[in-house]
Write a protein that holds these residues in place. Structure first.
Motif, PDB file in Angstrom:
ATOM      1  N   UNK A   1     -21.495  -7.294  76.563  1.00 25.08           N
ATOM      2  CA  UNK A   1     -20.848  -6.774  77.770  1.00 25.08           C
ATOM      3  C   UNK A   1     -19.639  -7.619  78.151  1.00 25.08           C
ATOM      4  N   UNK A   2     -19.773  -8.937  78.065  1.00 25.52           N
ATOM      5  CA  UNK A   2     -18.662  -9.811  78.422  1.00 25.52           C
ATOM      6  C   UNK A   2     -17.487  -9.642  77.459  1.00 25.52           C
ATOM      7  N   UNK A   3     -17.781  -9.379  76.192  1.00 22.20           N
ATOM      8  CA  UNK A   3     -16.712  -9.127  75.223  1.00 22.20           C
ATOM      9  C   UNK A   3     -15.929  -7.873  75.604  1.00 22.20           C
ATOM     10  N   UNK A   4     -16.644  -6.824  75.978  1.00 19.87           N
ATOM     11  CA  UNK A   4     -15.978  -5.605  76.428  1.00 19.87           C
ATOM     12  C   UNK A   4     -15.152  -5.827  77.675  1.00 19.87           C
ATOM     13  N   UNK A   5     -15.681  -6.615  78.608  1.00 19.35           N
ATOM     14  CA  UNK A   5     -14.935  -6.926  79.826  1.00 19.35           C
ATOM     15  C   UNK A   5     -13.641  -7.648  79.476  1.00 19.35           C
ATOM     16  N   UNK A   6     -13.722  -8.563  78.493  1.00 21.97           N
ATOM     17  CA  UNK A   6     -12.543  -9.313  78.091  1.00 21.97           C
ATOM     18  C   UNK A   6     -11.438  -8.414  77.569  1.00 21.97           C
ATOM     19  N   UNK A   7     -11.800  -7.437  76.714  1.00 18.72           N
ATOM     20  CA  UNK A   7     -10.782  -6.512  76.193  1.00 18.72           C
ATOM     21  C   UNK A   7     -10.093  -5.758  77.330  1.00 18.72           C
ATOM     22  N   UNK A   8     -10.885  -5.193  78.226  1.00 22.52           N
ATOM     23  CA  UNK A   8     -10.307  -4.408  79.326  1.00 22.52           C
ATOM     24  C   UNK A   8      -9.505  -5.288  80.272  1.00 22.52           C
ATOM     25  N   UNK A   9     -10.000  -6.507  80.529  1.00 23.98           N
ATOM     26  CA  UNK A   9      -9.288  -7.427  81.410  1.00 23.98           C
ATOM     27  C   UNK A   9      -7.867  -7.693  80.938  1.00 23.98           C
ATOM     28  N   UNK A  10      -7.718  -7.884  79.628  1.00 29.68           N
ATOM     29  CA  UNK A  10      -6.403  -8.196  79.071  1.00 29.68           C
ATOM     30  C   UNK A  10      -5.474  -6.994  79.138  1.00 29.68           C
ATOM     31  N   UNK A  11      -5.993  -5.815  78.830  1.00 26.39           N
ATOM     32  CA  UNK A  11      -5.143  -4.651  78.635  1.00 26.39           C
ATOM     33  C   UNK A  11      -4.738  -3.965  79.934  1.00 26.39           C
ATOM     34  N   UNK A  12      -5.558  -4.056  80.970  1.00 27.39           N
ATOM     35  CA  UNK A  12      -5.220  -3.374  82.221  1.00 27.39           C
ATOM     36  C   UNK A  12      -3.912  -3.875  82.856  1.00 27.39           C
ATOM     37  N   UNK A  13      -3.646  -5.187  82.922  1.00 30.69           N
ATOM     38  CA  UNK A  13      -2.338  -5.600  83.470  1.00 30.69           C
ATOM     39  C   UNK A  13      -1.158  -5.051  82.677  1.00 30.69           C
ATOM     40  N   UNK A  14      -1.306  -4.954  81.350  1.00 32.32           N
ATOM     41  CA  UNK A  14      -0.224  -4.399  80.538  1.00 32.32           C
ATOM     42  C   UNK A  14      -0.012  -2.923  80.855  1.00 32.32           C
ATOM     43  N   UNK A  15      -1.103  -2.191  81.073  1.00 31.90           N
ATOM     44  CA  UNK A  15      -0.980  -0.776  81.406  1.00 31.90           C
ATOM     45  C   UNK A  15      -0.370  -0.585  82.793  1.00 31.90           C
ATOM     46  N   UNK A  16      -0.692  -1.482  83.722  1.00 32.31           N
ATOM     47  CA  UNK A  16      -0.060  -1.426  85.045  1.00 32.31           C
ATOM     48  C   UNK A  16       1.442  -1.635  84.905  1.00 32.31           C
ATOM     49  N   UNK A  17       1.827  -2.623  84.110  1.00 35.11           N
ATOM     50  CA  UNK A  17       3.252  -2.908  83.912  1.00 35.11           C
ATOM     51  C   UNK A  17       3.957  -1.718  83.266  1.00 35.11           C
ATOM     52  N   UNK A  18       3.277  -1.032  82.348  1.00 31.21           N
ATOM     53  CA  UNK A  18       3.879   0.086  81.633  1.00 31.21           C
ATOM     54  C   UNK A  18       3.885   1.369  82.449  1.00 31.21           C
ATOM     55  N   UNK A  19       2.747   1.727  83.023  1.00 32.21           N
ATOM     56  CA  UNK A  19       2.590   3.040  83.650  1.00 32.21           C
ATOM     57  C   UNK A  19       2.979   3.079  85.122  1.00 32.21           C
TER      58      UNK A  19
END
Length: 391
Positions: free
Chosen positions: A110-128
């Motif tokens: 579960x923590x591994x999955x959280x890590x992936x989403x944690x990293x990618x969400x700020x990038x998606x905010x910056x993009x979208x």
């Protein structure tokens, strides 16, 4: 990863899907603390094992963040978020088997999955959401904190309703799966993306300052997730009320994250926020841990506001200091990957300090010292400068 993407009519729905994902990125962490005493009682988990259990998710978060660049390259950021959310659901479900091996394995997944989403969400905010990065960062950080509060507050009542901690931990796989379903349409929006040149960031002092602030403030949150309920029980509260106070702290993180991220993003620079928010956090913790009982509720509210504000501020720094969406992904991976690995030492040291002294005094001073260190390390990151890792 493309930049300057314009969000059309579906922007509101996209934002809701992002919020649903964010809601499920903390119950896996916040539900263990209120039930830790019961878990130790029914499984024979030692104090060292409990310290390891509270440290393991932070280590896995850091390792997952470090692997974010290959995920971006192979899957793309949108499918990467879906993969992370599915891992969260699977890991939570595994904890329902009720044995220590599955508890540790499920927590790690579960923590591994959280890590992936944690990293990618700020990038998606910056993009979208290029024109409202501060507001969107505040909103999804607030939602993330609400998920953490729900997990902390509901842990003991759900355990009593379902007659056992395994079911109380596993039930959170249901909303995580719903979040994966909600994100499914957006996971197919883009293919694999070129990852940022992380080497540029590793040679950049500003990127390291953002990383230091992220790691130090993260250790504060994970200390509270893992140890605050037990600390409050040590002050005479029963497990239910200790869990409710922990939930109050976590609930107040939501307005702290929203207000701090939104206002800090509008400021000329963020140095005043970097001094004020961790300072409030350290003082409120000392009052809650060692102050008068009558100050417990306001101290819990202020502590939650401060910790949430620290997290919202750290994510805002990632968005503001990155020159483009690709750099935001790389800076997010660096700040959270390296930061979480060092943050893992926080709950471990806190637990070992308590175990060694059979008291909370030294551990409390350690928490306050981390707040001061976050201020000193983060001040240079508050200046209005940017870093680029693309092109």
């Amino acid at each position: 990863m493309t930049t300057g993407r314009r969000v059309g009519v579906g922007g509101f729905v996209l934002g809701l899907a992002m919020m649903l994902v964010a809601f499920n990125l903390r119950p896996a962490l916040s539900t263990v603390g209120p039930l830790l005493g019961l878990i130790r009682e029914t499984t024979g988990l030692t104090a060292g094992g409990a310290a390891t259990l509270t440290t393991l998710p932070v280590l896995c978060l850091g390792l997952a963040c470090a692997l974010a660049a290959p995920v971006i390259r192979r899957l793309g950021p949108d499918l990467g978020v879906l993969t992370g959310t599915l891992l969260v659901a699977i890991g939570l479900a595994l904890r329902g088997f009720g044995t220590l091996p599955f508890l540790f394995l499920g927590t790690a997944i579960a923590a591994t999955g959280i890590g992936f989403a944690n990293v990618l969400l700020p990038a998606l905010v910056k993009r979208d959401f290029p024109n409202s990065g501060g507001s969107m960062t505040g909103l999804y950080t607030m939602t993330l904190c609400l998920g953490a509060a729900a997990g902390a507050g509901a842990a003991v009542p759900v355990e009593r309703a379902l007659d056992g901690w395994p079911a109380a931990l596993a039930v959170w796989s249901i909303p995580a799966m719903l979040a994966a379903i909600a994100w499914w349409p957006y996971a197919r929006r883009s293919g694999p993306a070129k990852p940022p040149q992380v080497g540029r960031l590793l040679r950049n002092p500003l990127a390291w300052r953002v990383t230091a602030f992220m790691g130090l403030q993260s250790s504060l949150a994970y200390i509270l997730f893992g140890w605050l309920p037990l600390l409050l029980q040590g002050r005479g509260l029963d497990p239910l009320h200790a869990g409710l106070y922990a939930s109050l702290v976590t609930l107040c993180q939501a307005p702290g994250a929203l207000i701090t991220a939104t206002l800090a993003a509008r400021a000329r620079d963020q140095r005043g926020w970097i001094v004020g928010i961790p300072g409030i956090t350290g003082l409120a913790f000392l009052v809650l841990a060692f102050g008068a009982d009558g100050l417990r509720i306001p101290a819990a509210c202020l502590l939650g506001f401060g910790v949430g504000g620290c997290f919202g501020l750290a994510l805002t720094l990632i968005v503001l200091r990155a020159a483009d969406a690709g750099t935001a992904a790389g800076l997010s991976a660096m700040a959270q990957g390296i930061g979480y690995l060092f943050a893992a030492l926080g709950p471990l040291a806190f637990g070992l300090a308590h175990e060694a002294t059979d008291d909370w005094g030294v551990a409390g001073l350690l928490f306050f010292g981390i707040c001061v260190s976050a201020i000193l390390a983060g001040l240079p990151a508050g200046r209005a400068k940017t870093v680029s890792a693309t092109g």
